[in-house]
Design a protein around this motif. Structure first.
Motif, mmCIF file in Angstrom:
data_model
loop_
_atom_site.group_PDB
_atom_site.id
_atom_site.type_symbol
_atom_site.label_atom_id
_atom_site.label_comp_id
_atom_site.label_asym_id
_atom_site.label_seq_id
_atom_site.Cartn_x
_atom_site.Cartn_y
_atom_site.Cartn_z
ATOM 1 N N ARG A 8 0.833 -1.207 0.000
ATOM 2 C CA ARG A 8 0.000 0.000 0.000
ATOM 3 C C ARG A 8 0.864 1.252 0.000
ATOM 4 N N LYS A 9 0.548 2.133 -0.937
ATOM 5 C CA LYS A 9 1.265 3.398 -1.082
ATOM 6 C C LYS A 9 0.244 4.482 -1.393
ATOM 7 N N PRO A 10 0.567 5.743 -1.163
ATOM 8 C CA PRO A 10 -0.351 6.822 -1.563
ATOM 9 C C PRO A 10 -0.507 6.837 -3.080
ATOM 10 N N LEU A 11 -1.758 6.824 -3.530
ATOM 11 C CA LEU A 11 -1.982 6.874 -4.976
ATOM 12 C C LEU A 11 -3.265 7.633 -5.260
ATOM 13 N N ASP A 12 -3.302 8.208 -6.486
ATOM 14 C CA ASP A 12 -4.453 8.983 -6.916
ATOM 15 C C ASP A 12 -5.462 8.033 -7.556
ATOM 16 N N VAL A 13 -6.629 7.905 -6.924
ATOM 17 C CA VAL A 13 -7.649 6.981 -7.415
ATOM 18 C C VAL A 13 -8.153 7.418 -8.781
ATOM 19 N N LEU A 14 -8.194 8.730 -9.052
ATOM 20 C CA LEU A 14 -8.663 9.196 -10.356
ATOM 21 C C LEU A 14 -7.754 8.675 -11.473
ATOM 22 N N LYS A 15 -6.435 8.737 -11.246
ATOM 23 C CA LYS A 15 -5.511 8.206 -12.246
ATOM 24 C C LYS A 15 -5.685 6.700 -12.403
ATOM 25 N N THR A 16 -5.895 6.012 -11.278
ATOM 26 C CA THR A 16 -6.093 4.559 -11.337
ATOM 27 C C THR A 16 -7.338 4.218 -12.142
#
Length: 481
Positions: A330-338
């Motif tokens: 788990r890492k910080p990620l942008d859900v919109l990009k995903t």
């Protein structure tokens, strides 16, 4: 103890209490009847005779006086007849007397009456000898005093009889009160015992059945962990033990099934990878040789092997999720990009079916702590289902928005919808809402497992012929998962 035995004992206890109250009531009624009979057959006749005897004494004195003064034999004959009647009355009265006071007063009355009769007989003898003055002295002296003693003894006897009557009435009233109290206490006790026994049995049965219902629901949901407590030796205890055996057997079968699928999947991955590699090689050679037919066959083999490999990977992922051995990076990620990446991956499928796919995102921060690959698979699975069940010319819209400390992703389509009876188990493994179609029936189960592994939730709303909406919530970065 069996439930039938418990119910029988409870009912028998209530019946015994009612029977005891009934027996007590019968005995009390018998005593009450005896007391009333005593009043009706002894005290009342005794008082009636005593009143009559007092009147007889006064009548005897009047007849005695008239017979002595007027020297009329008819009065003398009437006196004699009345004396016989009074003697009979005294004799009859003795049969109704029971208390020592009554018997003592009765004895005094008889003695006084005998004395009075002797004095009158002496008067008659003197009167017959023409000794009138001597006869008058007896009449006015000893005879009068004896008559007064008879009347006084009768009055004392009446007082004793009335006292005995009062005591009998008091006993009857007390007995009646005790009878009412005993009947009321018996009814209250039987009611309390009946309600208590019924409440105990109902509470125990309801509690056991509630535990069994919860365990059944958890077993159906796949979250059953601990066996039911089976303490009793009745039918409910046997049912709990049978349920535990059944649940353990089902869990063992589920474990064996998952092991089987996992082993088969592992065994299939390498051959499928080899098939795809060979198919790609054949495609390249066919293209180089200009053989379009062979190139098409090689592409078909590659596509089929790819689909089979996807199924195998899905089975493996689900098995790992059920075994809770999925380790998320788990890492910080942008859900919109995903979401955008997943949409681009599924774009060829949507275009091939002529289904429009749109992403609608409001303003906000869409950062979560998660594993990008897993979240892409969540979106791909949901989007793939939406496209598959949406007819040409339809649309699929992905909405992304903030909801407090959560992110909310909604995947809406205008497809055929899900039957209402299928909604409760839509996320269960190996189940398909629209019958046997392509796939393993594990896509939504994997989605649910991956979302929950990220600390989120997934739900569904659907209406036949109008479409379906899957809603995924995920905790934002910094929120407790």
């Amino acid at each position: 103890m069996r439930l039938a035995s418990k119910i029988f004992l409870g009912s028998a206890l209530v019946i015994l209490v009612l029977f005891g109250a009934g027996v007590w009531s019968l005995l009390a009624v018998k005593q009450l009847v005896t007391a009333n009979q005593e009043i009706a057959t002894r005290s009342v006749p005794a008082l009636r005779l005593q009143g009559g005897l007092r009147e007889s004494v006064r009548s005897l004195v009047r007849l005695e006086t008239r017979a002595l003064v007027l020297r009329d034999q008819s009065y003398a004959a009437a006196w004699t007849e009345r004396v016989v009647q009074m003697a009979q009355g005294l004799e009859e009265l003795g049969a109704y007397l029971e208390t020592p006071e009554e018997r003592r007063a009765h004895a005094e009355t008889r003695d006084a009456f005998e004395a009075y009769r002797d004095h009158v007989m002496e008067e008659r003898r003197l009167a017959a000898s023409h000794r009138t003055e001597a006869a008058l002295r007896i009449a006015e002296g000893p005879a009068w005093e004896a008559a007064q003693r008879v009347e006084a003894s009768l009055t004392e006897m009446t007082a004793a009889t009335e006292a005995a009557l009062g005591r009998a009435q008091t006993r009857a009233r007390a007995l009646e009160t005790r009878t009412w109290h005993a009947v009321a206490a018996g009814l209250v006790a039987s009611l309390a015992l009946g309600l208590g026994a019924s409440a105990f049995l109902a509470f125990r049965m309801t509690r056991s059945l509630k535990h069994l219902s919860r365990a059944t629901a958890s077993l159906a949901a796949g979250t059953w962990a601990e066996p039911l407590a089976a303490e009793g030796r009745d039918e409910i205890g046997e049912l709990a033990r049978s349920f535990n055996r059944m649940a353990e057997r089902l869990r063992e079968l589920d474990r064996l099934k998952e092991e089987f699928f996992s082993q088969i999947s592992h065994d299939l991955r390498n051959p499928l990878a080899s098939i795809r590699l060979a198919a790609e090689t054949l495609q390249d050679r066919a293209r180089a040789a200009g053989d379009t037919k062979q190139a098409r066959f090689a592409a078909l083999i590659d596509a089929s092997a790819g689909r089979m490999l996807g199924m195998v990977n899905q089975i493996l992922d689900f098995t790992r999720l059920r075994a809770a051995v999925v380790a998320l990076d788990r890492k910080p990620l942008d859900v919109l990009k995903t979401v955008t990446r997943a949409v681009e991956e599924m774009r060829p499928l949507a275009d091939g079916k002529r289904v429009r796919v749109d992403v609608v995102a409001g303003p906000g921060d869409f950062t979560v702590l998660g594993e990008e690959g897993s979240l892409i698979r969540v979106v791909v699975n949901l989007l793939g289902n939406a496209v598959s069940f949406t007819a040409a010319g339809g649309s699929v819209t992905l909405h992304l928005a903030e909801a407090g400390d959560q992110l909310e992703l909604r995947v809406e389509d205008t497809g055929v919808g899900i039957p209402p009876e299928a909604l409760p188990w839509i996320f269960e493994p190996y189940r398909q809402a629209h019958g046997r179609r392509k796939g393993t029936g594990l896509g939504l189960a994997v989605v649910k497992g991956l979302v929950e592994a990220h600390g989120g939730t997934v739900g569904v709303q659907s209406e036949l012929t109008k479409g379906t909406c899957f809603t995924v919530t995920l905790p934002k970065a910094g929120a407790a998962p």
